[in-house]
Motif scaffolding. Structure first.
Motif, short mmCIF file in Angstrom:
data_model
loop_
_atom_site.label_atom_id
_atom_site.label_comp_id
_atom_site.label_asym_id
_atom_site.label_seq_id
_atom_site.Cartn_x
_atom_site.Cartn_y
_atom_site.Cartn_z
N PRO A 252 0.82 -1.21 0.00
CA PRO A 252 0.00 0.00 0.00
C PRO A 252 0.85 1.25 0.00
N GLY A 253 0.26 2.36 -0.40
CA GLY A 253 0.98 3.62 -0.40
C GLY A 253 1.51 3.95 0.97
N GLY A 254 2.75 4.42 1.01
CA GLY A 254 3.36 4.81 2.27
C GLY A 254 3.97 3.68 3.06
N SER A 255 3.99 2.46 2.49
CA SER A 255 4.50 1.31 3.25
C SER A 255 6.02 1.23 3.24
N GLY A 256 6.68 2.08 2.45
CA GLY A 256 8.14 2.12 2.46
C GLY A 256 8.79 1.32 1.36
N LYS A 257 8.10 1.15 0.24
CA LYS A 257 8.65 0.34 -0.86
C LYS A 257 9.91 0.99 -1.44
N THR A 258 9.85 2.30 -1.67
CA THR A 258 11.00 2.99 -2.28
C THR A 258 12.23 2.90 -1.38
N ARG A 259 12.05 3.19 -0.10
CA ARG A 259 13.20 3.17 0.81
C ARG A 259 13.79 1.77 0.91
N GLU A 341 0.99 -2.58 -7.47
CA GLU A 341 0.55 -3.86 -7.99
C GLU A 341 1.67 -4.45 -8.83
N PRO A 342 1.69 -5.78 -9.02
CA PRO A 342 2.77 -6.40 -9.81
C PRO A 342 2.72 -5.95 -11.28
N LEU A 343 3.88 -6.09 -11.96
CA LEU A 343 3.92 -5.79 -13.40
C LEU A 343 3.19 -6.87 -14.19
N GLY A 344 3.16 -8.09 -13.65
CA GLY A 344 2.38 -9.15 -14.28
C GLY A 344 3.01 -9.71 -15.53
N ILE A 345 4.34 -9.88 -15.55
CA ILE A 345 4.98 -10.49 -16.72
C ILE A 345 5.75 -11.74 -16.28
N THR A 346 6.05 -12.58 -17.24
CA THR A 346 6.70 -13.85 -16.97
C THR A 346 8.06 -13.65 -16.29
N GLY A 347 8.33 -14.46 -15.27
CA GLY A 347 9.62 -14.41 -14.59
C GLY A 347 9.69 -13.40 -13.47
N GLU A 348 8.57 -12.74 -13.14
CA GLU A 348 8.57 -11.71 -12.10
C GLU A 348 8.50 -12.35 -10.72
N ALA A 349 9.35 -11.90 -9.81
CA ALA A 349 9.25 -12.27 -8.39
C ALA A 349 8.59 -11.11 -7.66
N VAL A 350 7.49 -11.38 -6.97
CA VAL A 350 6.75 -10.34 -6.28
C VAL A 350 7.02 -10.44 -4.79
N CYS A 351 7.40 -9.34 -4.19
CA CYS A 351 7.68 -9.28 -2.75
C CYS A 351 6.76 -8.23 -2.13
N SER A 352 5.87 -8.67 -1.26
CA SER A 352 4.93 -7.75 -0.63
C SER A 352 5.60 -7.04 0.55
N VAL A 353 5.51 -5.72 0.55
CA VAL A 353 6.08 -4.91 1.63
C VAL A 353 4.96 -4.58 2.61
N GLU A 354 4.99 -5.23 3.76
CA GLU A 354 3.93 -5.06 4.75
C GLU A 354 4.22 -3.86 5.64
N PRO A 355 3.19 -3.32 6.28
CA PRO A 355 3.43 -2.29 7.30
C PRO A 355 4.33 -2.84 8.40
N LEU A 356 4.89 -1.96 9.19
CA LEU A 356 5.81 -2.37 10.25
C LEU A 356 5.07 -3.11 11.36
N PRO A 357 5.71 -4.12 11.96
CA PRO A 357 5.07 -4.86 13.06
C PRO A 357 4.67 -3.93 14.20
N LEU A 358 3.49 -4.24 14.79
CA LEU A 358 2.89 -3.39 15.82
C LEU A 358 2.88 -4.09 17.18
N PRO A 359 2.98 -3.34 18.24
CA PRO A 359 2.83 -3.94 19.58
C PRO A 359 1.36 -4.22 19.86
N PRO A 360 1.05 -5.20 20.71
CA PRO A 360 -0.34 -5.41 21.12
C PRO A 360 -0.90 -4.15 21.78
N ALA A 361 -2.22 -4.01 21.74
CA ALA A 361 -2.87 -2.81 22.27
C ALA A 361 -2.58 -2.60 23.74
#
Length: 916
Positions: A252-259, A341-361
């Motif tokens: 998602p936007g702001g998840s830190g993909k570029t960094r 979203e993925p480029l969707g072409i043959t040979g692509e490896a997709v790595c999902s960048v999740e938000p940072l782990p959160l502490p319990p409430a």
């Protein structure tokens, strides 16, 4: 409890004592659960872990049997619709702690956790092979981060481990000792040839070439801020770039993909170029040419280059075609892309960048500081910022999204953390102070999501907004009902675009949900569809909850608690009352089996008070169900009687209505007949005329139906009768079976209530060690689930047993704890009476109020119990006649003496002592 997997399996209780786990299959099952602490492990995977290629004939029953054994050992395991979940904090498992420490760079501390080979007892089985490989890889990673002297020693011990050799070469080159690095490469090349007949790996050869040439060409800028919480992801991206020629980071936007892409690329040897596409509207090839300073893309045919194509989502088709063409024409080219979203072409490896782990409430501040989301907030806050627990609320409200956290951190210059946290309901107006040099869509939280929203089709926007009405995600069936029959295809597309999290349920980040709710067209229609689905689900589940299938259906309903509650809060009278009627028995089961608060009093009462017409069947059923909570000492008794009268006046077909408005024995429903018999038997006990035969009959009827609630209540009442007549062995057996019944249907830790009574009976039976174990486990479970009522009851029981044992200091301490916990609780009348009665024994305070509350409960056994306490007070004051009278009244009220009560026996003995 702590579990060790980095070596032989080791399980230790909170006090450090080892918990034995006998049997290879039992240990394998626990290992599989512990590797994913707090997460649901599907049944089929647990079968693979424990039985491998030879599964049992009845896998579900076999796994349940193993789980039951683990629960009896004091290990908390929660049954889930698709499998089981180990109830434990992630850092209580050494593997999870090791992974976190490696991510955070605490190499030496991480390595100290190893007691031997990882997963020692199961490392040779197929199921655990991937885990063993992962842990060994992480161990190697940890070892690679050492100093030159440490790496030199490791390379001397492992001269053919090329990753260690590479780490030492980099360290030497960074220290200005390139000649030493090149000599090390030459020695390694010769050793590989002589001992293995092999050449150095491509990665080591590239590093050798890089050191020969000096620093490679790149346009990556030096970082202006620290990089927090992504060490594992950097290593993963580096590995993917080495294995695949096209890797795409999505999220998602702001998840830190570029960094993340930049930090990973920075550590990759060779020529690296960042091509920023965010500000472009077209012409991707020109952007590449301009960045690299070349005139023709053909120039890349002979160059070993990594292109980082950043922010591809708005040009996804063009980027996909350009990437495909370049990769086909340039054999040494690799591409690392970032996109929503993925480029969707043959040979692509997709790595999902999740938000940072959160502490319990409910995390305490010192524990919360270890979580990456919190650490990022502190890193970005102004110097001198003093953290409070409000930072947990901030990070959780913002879903751990790095950009959102950084925007919130900027506000801490002028606002306190509490002020920021309290205003996050209006997050899109609040979080607007991004970096002036960032792209416009990264300067405010709203702009981040606007960017993704603008790229969606009309149908995708509709489905996304309607999905936002779910309070805790949606199953596919639920999503199709609310979002439309084509929801699965659209949700798949939205998941690809990082706006929906797909899995057992379709979920959304709270930030995206809040955005979509603001844009939801016709919210009334969406919420009505949402409510109608859960009415249908609850009405389908209701009859099964009174039969043997209740285990599966209770788990399924429990998973929908948040959705049911949210539907009740926004529905009209007819919808709310019908839903209350449908979930009424489910609520009663939850309250009885888990002994936890359920919304039956508040939300049920609210639904019944709404103006508007309601069909008589629904109103009668809802009134009968909600009345039960209040009559059990949890609310307004007078209002409950009014609801009960309404149910009796309206009548109806539902079993709950039949129980209160007709003769249960004449019902055609065997559950109603059994429940009527049980109610009559409990009524006979509460009026001092115990009818044991009816309890025996109801137990048989409930066993035939497979209805655990009825079995549980029949068992416990029979066990109490056995204890009164002095048959403590039978009483102990009855409560032990009651604990087993609870553990069949809900989490083992939810069996704290019958286990506390079991602890009392074991002590009275003379089984003091077993009593202490039962009390300790129940107390730990109560603390683990964090339910104040459970912790209060555990402290009360500990005080009572300590008083019987003569340990008055502990008894007073535990009573003080129970009384303190009870101050802010709506304690039912019976338990209030017990606390006041115990206080009379330990402090000598008046028991008058205890008797008032006991009489209000309409429970003869409780009134009789308090009368024994009053007899004790009379005896202490020297009024033996009054003590004898009260003791006799206690027997008369109960209808039989309680031969298990040590206070009654003591008082009677003192009264009978001629020398007293």
């Amino acid at each position: 409890m702590r579990i060790g997997l980095l070596g032989p399996l080791e399980v230790r209780a909170v006090d450090g004592t080892e918990i034995p786990v006998p049997g290879a299959r039992l240990r394998a099952l626990l290992t599989a659960l512990a590797l994913e602490p707090g997460k649901t492990v599907p049944l089929e995977r647990l079968v693979d872990a424990a039985w491998g290629a030879r599964p049992p004939q009845r896998p579900a029953n076999a796994v349940q049997a193993l789980v039951s054994r683990l629960r009896k050992a004091g290990i908390g395991i929660s049954a889930q619709p698709q499998g089981y979940r180990l109830v434990i904090a992630p850092d209580a498992v050494d593997v999870t702690t090791f992974e976190r420490l490696v991510r955070e760079g605490h190499r030496q501390e991480a390595m100290e956790l190893w007691r031997g080979p990882a997963l020692l007892e199961v490392r040779g089985t197929e199921y655990f092979a991937a885990w063993v490989a992962k842990l060994e890889e992480l161990r190697l990673t940890a070892l690679e981060d050492g100093s030159i002297s440490e790496l030199t020693e490791l390379v001397a011990e492992n001269p053919l481990r090329e990753r260690l050799v590479g780490a030492l070469m980099r360290a030497l080159a960074a220290a200005g000792r390139s000649a030493d690095a090149l000599r090390l490469y030459d020695r390694t090349r010769k050793a590989l040839a002589e001992e293995l007949g092999a050449d150095p790996s491509a990665e080591l050869s590239e590093l050798h070439t890089e050191i020969l040439r000096g620093a490679p060409e790149t346009n990556l800028r030096a970082a202006l801020t620290s990089f927090v919480g992504r060490s594992t992801e950097v290593a993963q991206v580096r590995r993917l770039v080495g294995e695949y020629r096209l890797t795409t980071l999505t999220g998602p936007g702001g998840s830190g993909k570029t960094r993340l892409a930049v930090e990973a690329a920075r550590a990759i040897p060779g020529e690296v170029w960042l091509v920023e596409l965010g500000a472009l509207s077209d012409d991707v090839p020109e952007a590449i040419l301009s960045t690299l300073g070349i005139r023709d893309l053909d120039a890349l045919r002979t160059r070993d280059v990594l292109l980082v194509l950043d922010n591809c989502e708005h040009l996804i088709d063009e980027v996909a075609h350009v990437a495909d063409k370049l990769l086909g024409a340039c054999p040494s080219l690799r591409i690392l892309a970032t996109s929503r979203e993925p480029l969707g072409i043959t040979g692509e490896a997709v790595c999902s960048v999740e938000p940072l782990p959160l502490p319990p409430a409910d995390s305490e501040l010192p524990d919360a500081l270890a979580y990456p989301a919190v650490r990022l907030l502190l890193e970005r806050a102004h110097p001198g910022f003093t953290p409070t627990r409000a930072i947990v609320r901030i990070c959780r409200a913002l879903d751990g999204i790095p950009l959102a956290i950084e925007l919130a951190a900027a506000l801490l210059r002028t606002m306190t953390a509490d002020q920021v946290a309290s205003r996050l309901d209006d997050r899109f107006r609040l979080l607007t102070k991004g970096s002036r040099t960032a792209l416009p869509r990264h300067q405010t939280l709203k702009a981040v999501i606007d960017w993704s929203w603008d790229l969606l089709s009309s149908r995708e926007r509709t489905v996304l907004c309607r999905l936002a009405v779910f309070a805790d995600g949606a199953t596919l069936e639920a999503a199709e009902h609310v979002c439309g029959p084509d929801a699965v295809d659209v949700l798949t597309a939205l998941a690809d675009k990082s706006l929906v999290i797909a899995g057992e349920r379709y979920r959304m980040l709270e930030t995206i949900k809040a955005y979509c709710l603001e844009r939801l067209e016709d919210p009334a229609d969406a919420r009505q569809a949402h409510a109608s689905y859960f009415i249908a689900l609850a009405e389908t589940a209701d009859p099964y909850l009174r039969r043997s299938a209740q285990v599966a259906w209770l788990a399924r309903m429990h998973a929908e608690d948040a959705n049911i509650n949210s539907a009740l809060l926004v529905s009209d009278a007819q919808t709310a009352v019908r839903l209350t009627a449908a979930v009424g028995w489910y609520w009663l089961l939850e309250w009885s089996l888990r002994c936890r608060r359920v919304p039956g009093v508040s939300l049920g009462a609210r639904a019944l008070s709404l103006p508007g017409s309601v069909d008589p069947e629904s109103r009668a059923t809802a009134s009968a169900a909600v009345a039960q909570f209040n009559l059990l000492g949890n609310g307004d008794e007078e209002q409950a009687l009014d609801w009960l009268a309404t149910a009796q006046r309206l009548g109806g077909r539902h079993p709950i209505v039949q129980l209160v408005s007709a003769d249960p024995s004449a019902s055609g429903d065997p559950w109603v007949r059994a429940m009527g018999r049980l109610h009559a038997a409990i009524g006979s006990i509460n009026t001092g005329n115990p009818d044991e035969a009816s309890l025996v009959a109801s137990l048989a009827e409930f066993r035939a139906l497979g209805e655990r609630w009825g079995i549980l209540n029949s068992l416990t009442h029979l066990a109490d009768l056995a204890s009164w007549r002095g048959d403590l062995a039978a009483a102990v057996a009855g409560y032990q079976e009651a604990v087993d019944v609870v553990e069949e249907i809900v989490d083992g830790q939810d069996a704290w209530k019958p286990r506390l009574r079991l602890a009392q009976l074991l002590w009275l039976h003379g089984s003091y060690d077993a009593s202490a174990l039962a009390l300790s486990k129940a107390s730990r479970d109560a603390a683990r689930i964090g339910l104040p009522e459970a912790m209060t009851a555990a402290a009360y029981t500990a005080a009572d047993i300590a008083r019987w044992s003569g340990d008055l200091d502990t008894a007073r301490s535990e009573l003080a704890k129970a009384s303190s916990l009870a101050k802010d609780l709506t304690v039912n009348w019976g338990f209030r009476a017990l606390l006041l009665d115990l206080s009379g024994y330990l402090t000598g305070s008046s028991r008058a109020d205890a008797l008032v509350w006991a009489r209000r409960s309409h429970s003869a056994p409780l009134i009789a119990h308090v009368l024994i306490g009053q007899a004790d007070a009379a005896l202490r004051s020297g009024d033996h006649a009054e003590a004898e009278r009260l003791l006799a009244e206690s027997v008369a009220v109960r209808g039989t003496p309680d031969l298990s009560n040590p206070d009654a026996a003591r008082i009677q003995a003192e009264l009978s002592d001629p020398h007293g």
